[in-house]
Design a protein around this motif. Structure first.
Motif, mmCIF file in Angstrom:
data_model
loop_
_atom_site.group_PDB
_atom_site.id
_atom_site.type_symbol
_atom_site.label_atom_id
_atom_site.label_comp_id
_atom_site.label_asym_id
_atom_site.label_seq_id
_atom_site.Cartn_x
_atom_site.Cartn_y
_atom_site.Cartn_z
ATOM 1 N N ARG A 68 0.805 -1.221 0.000
ATOM 2 C CA ARG A 68 0.000 0.000 0.000
ATOM 3 C C ARG A 68 0.833 1.264 0.000
ATOM 4 O O ARG A 68 0.330 2.335 -0.298
ATOM 5 N N THR A 69 2.099 1.170 0.417
ATOM 6 C CA THR A 69 2.974 2.346 0.500
ATOM 7 C C THR A 69 4.264 2.066 -0.249
ATOM 8 O O THR A 69 4.646 0.908 -0.443
ATOM 9 N N LEU A 70 4.951 3.127 -0.643
ATOM 10 C CA LEU A 70 6.192 2.984 -1.414
ATOM 11 C C LEU A 70 7.228 2.162 -0.659
ATOM 12 O O LEU A 70 7.890 1.305 -1.229
ATOM 13 N N ALA A 71 7.363 2.392 0.632
ATOM 14 C CA ALA A 71 8.388 1.708 1.430
ATOM 15 C C ALA A 71 7.790 0.542 2.227
ATOM 16 O O ALA A 71 8.239 0.256 3.333
ATOM 17 N N PHE A 72 6.801 -0.159 1.660
ATOM 18 C CA PHE A 72 6.127 -1.221 2.414
ATOM 19 C C PHE A 72 7.106 -2.322 2.825
ATOM 20 O O PHE A 72 8.074 -2.612 2.138
ATOM 21 N N LEU A 73 6.820 -2.890 3.994
ATOM 22 C CA LEU A 73 7.575 -4.019 4.519
ATOM 23 C C LEU A 73 6.647 -5.222 4.601
ATOM 24 O O LEU A 73 5.458 -5.077 4.863
ATOM 25 N N THR A 74 7.190 -6.407 4.427
ATOM 26 C CA THR A 74 6.352 -7.606 4.483
ATOM 27 C C THR A 74 5.960 -7.961 5.909
ATOM 28 O O THR A 74 5.157 -8.860 6.121
ATOM 29 N N THR A 75 6.505 -7.251 6.879
ATOM 30 C CA THR A 75 6.199 -7.520 8.285
ATOM 31 C C THR A 75 5.192 -6.530 8.859
ATOM 32 O O THR A 75 4.974 -6.504 10.064
ATOM 33 N N THR A 76 4.566 -5.701 8.007
ATOM 34 C CA THR A 76 3.613 -4.700 8.479
ATOM 35 C C THR A 76 2.291 -4.839 7.733
ATOM 36 O O THR A 76 2.179 -5.586 6.755
ATOM 37 N N ASN A 77 1.305 -4.062 8.151
ATOM 38 C CA ASN A 77 0.004 -4.057 7.471
ATOM 39 C C ASN A 77 0.052 -3.359 6.122
ATOM 40 O O ASN A 77 -0.951 -3.354 5.413
ATOM 41 N N ASP A 78 1.175 -2.762 5.771
ATOM 42 C CA ASP A 78 1.301 -2.111 4.463
ATOM 43 C C ASP A 78 1.407 -3.114 3.322
ATOM 44 O O ASP A 78 1.224 -2.762 2.170
ATOM 45 N N VAL A 79 1.728 -4.362 3.612
ATOM 46 C CA VAL A 79 1.860 -5.369 2.566
ATOM 47 C C VAL A 79 0.467 -5.863 2.158
ATOM 48 O O VAL A 79 -0.405 -6.061 3.000
ATOM 49 N N ILE A 80 0.256 -6.000 0.855
ATOM 50 C CA ILE A 80 -0.975 -6.604 0.343
ATOM 51 C C ILE A 80 -0.762 -8.096 0.157
ATOM 52 O O ILE A 80 -1.619 -8.901 0.492
ATOM 53 N N GLY A 81 0.389 -8.467 -0.367
ATOM 54 C CA GLY A 81 0.665 -9.880 -0.554
ATOM 55 C C GLY A 81 2.061 -10.140 -1.065
ATOM 56 O O GLY A 81 2.684 -9.287 -1.693
ATOM 57 N N VAL A 82 2.560 -11.337 -0.766
ATOM 58 C CA VAL A 82 3.852 -11.818 -1.228
ATOM 59 C C VAL A 82 3.589 -13.130 -1.951
ATOM 60 O O VAL A 82 2.882 -13.999 -1.426
ATOM 61 N N SER A 83 4.154 -13.269 -3.121
ATOM 62 C CA SER A 83 3.947 -14.503 -3.862
ATOM 63 C C SER A 83 4.476 -15.696 -3.073
ATOM 64 O O SER A 83 5.564 -15.654 -2.510
ATOM 65 N N ALA A 84 3.700 -16.750 -3.046
ATOM 66 C CA ALA A 84 4.133 -17.986 -2.395
ATOM 67 C C ALA A 84 5.109 -18.745 -3.274
ATOM 68 O O ALA A 84 5.748 -19.694 -2.829
ATOM 69 N N THR A 85 5.252 -18.309 -4.524
ATOM 70 C CA THR A 85 6.107 -18.983 -5.497
ATOM 71 C C THR A 85 7.311 -18.120 -5.822
ATOM 72 O O THR A 85 7.184 -16.922 -6.042
ATOM 73 N N THR A 86 8.476 -18.739 -5.837
ATOM 74 C CA THR A 86 9.691 -18.097 -6.330
ATOM 75 C C THR A 86 10.105 -18.871 -7.568
ATOM 76 O O THR A 86 10.451 -20.043 -7.474
ATOM 77 N N ASN A 87 10.030 -18.208 -8.725
ATOM 78 C CA ASN A 87 10.290 -18.884 -9.980
ATOM 79 C C ASN A 87 10.594 -17.831 -11.038
ATOM 80 O O ASN A 87 10.454 -16.644 -10.768
ATOM 81 N N ALA A 88 10.966 -18.239 -12.247
ATOM 82 C CA ALA A 88 11.148 -17.283 -13.338
ATOM 83 C C ALA A 88 9.807 -16.809 -13.876
ATOM 84 O O ALA A 88 9.688 -15.707 -14.390
ATOM 85 N N LEU A 89 8.779 -17.639 -13.742
ATOM 86 C CA LEU A 89 7.414 -17.281 -14.119
ATOM 87 C C LEU A 89 6.517 -17.517 -12.911
ATOM 88 O O LEU A 89 6.434 -18.629 -12.397
ATOM 89 N N VAL A 90 5.885 -16.450 -12.451
ATOM 90 C CA VAL A 90 4.970 -16.546 -11.326
ATOM 91 C C VAL A 90 3.571 -16.242 -11.849
ATOM 92 O O VAL A 90 3.339 -15.191 -12.445
ATOM 93 N N ASN A 91 2.658 -17.162 -11.661
ATOM 94 C CA ASN A 91 1.283 -17.004 -12.117
ATOM 95 C C ASN A 91 0.388 -17.244 -10.908
ATOM 96 O O ASN A 91 0.070 -18.377 -10.573
ATOM 97 N N ASP A 92 0.025 -16.163 -10.236
ATOM 98 C CA ASP A 92 -0.647 -16.251 -8.943
ATOM 99 C C ASP A 92 -2.078 -15.734 -9.067
ATOM 100 O O ASP A 92 -2.302 -14.586 -9.416
ATOM 101 N N GLY A 93 -3.035 -16.569 -8.744
ATOM 102 C CA GLY A 93 -4.438 -16.172 -8.755
ATOM 103 C C GLY A 93 -5.091 -16.455 -7.424
ATOM 104 O O GLY A 93 -6.179 -17.005 -7.364
ATOM 105 N N THR A 94 -4.441 -16.071 -6.336
ATOM 106 C CA THR A 94 -4.920 -16.428 -5.001
ATOM 107 C C THR A 94 -5.946 -15.457 -4.440
ATOM 108 O O THR A 94 -6.340 -15.575 -3.287
#
Length: 133
Positions: A68-94
């Motif tokens: 939600r913010t430019l300097a968002f951290l994954t440990t705060t409420n500013d994060v909307i989501g982090v992909s559960a997949t680490t790959n060259a192609l990420v196709n996430d529809g969660t």
């Protein structure tokens, strides 16, 4: 190579009575710390598609995330989501649900797997206005 992000959108249509917005993002010279911004997102919405593709560079994977913010951290409420997949192609529809945007902006980081600023990444995001109960 300097970092450049080109954002196209939103392209908006109405599907089953709900506004659906689509953006494409093209990054060149991307490093793990680089952030792009989409504008025109609904204040409350559901990310129904997040497709990212590492098309060039010395890294072998990406691990995209949205906030939600430019300097968002994954440990705060500013994060909307982090992909559960680490790959060259990420196709996430969660169906990531969010609210509380400032001025319709969502910030994204592709996070290529190494620190070199030589990555090219193409991303597509689809957001449906509102959330389902």
């Amino acid at each position: 190579m300097p970092y450049v992000s080109t954002v196209v959108g939103p392209v908006t249509s109405v599907i089953r009575g709900r506004a659906t917005h689509r953006w494409t993002i093209a990054e060149t010279g991307a490093a793990p710390t680089d952030t792009w911004t989409i504008t025109g997102a609904p204040a409350v919405g559901t990310v129904t598609l997040y497709r990212a593709n590492l098309t060039a560079g010395t890294g072998v994977t990406i691990n995209p995330r949205l906030g939600r913010t430019l300097a968002f951290l994954t440990t705060t409420n500013d994060v909307i989501g982090v992909s559960a997949t680490t790959n060259a192609l990420v196709n996430d529809g969660t169906n990531l649900k969010y609210s509380g945007l400032t001025a319709g902006k969502i910030f994204g980081r592709s996070l290529p797997s190494n620190a070199a600023a030589d990555h090219a990444i193409s991303t597509e995001i689809v957001i449906v206005e509102g959330v389902d109960a």
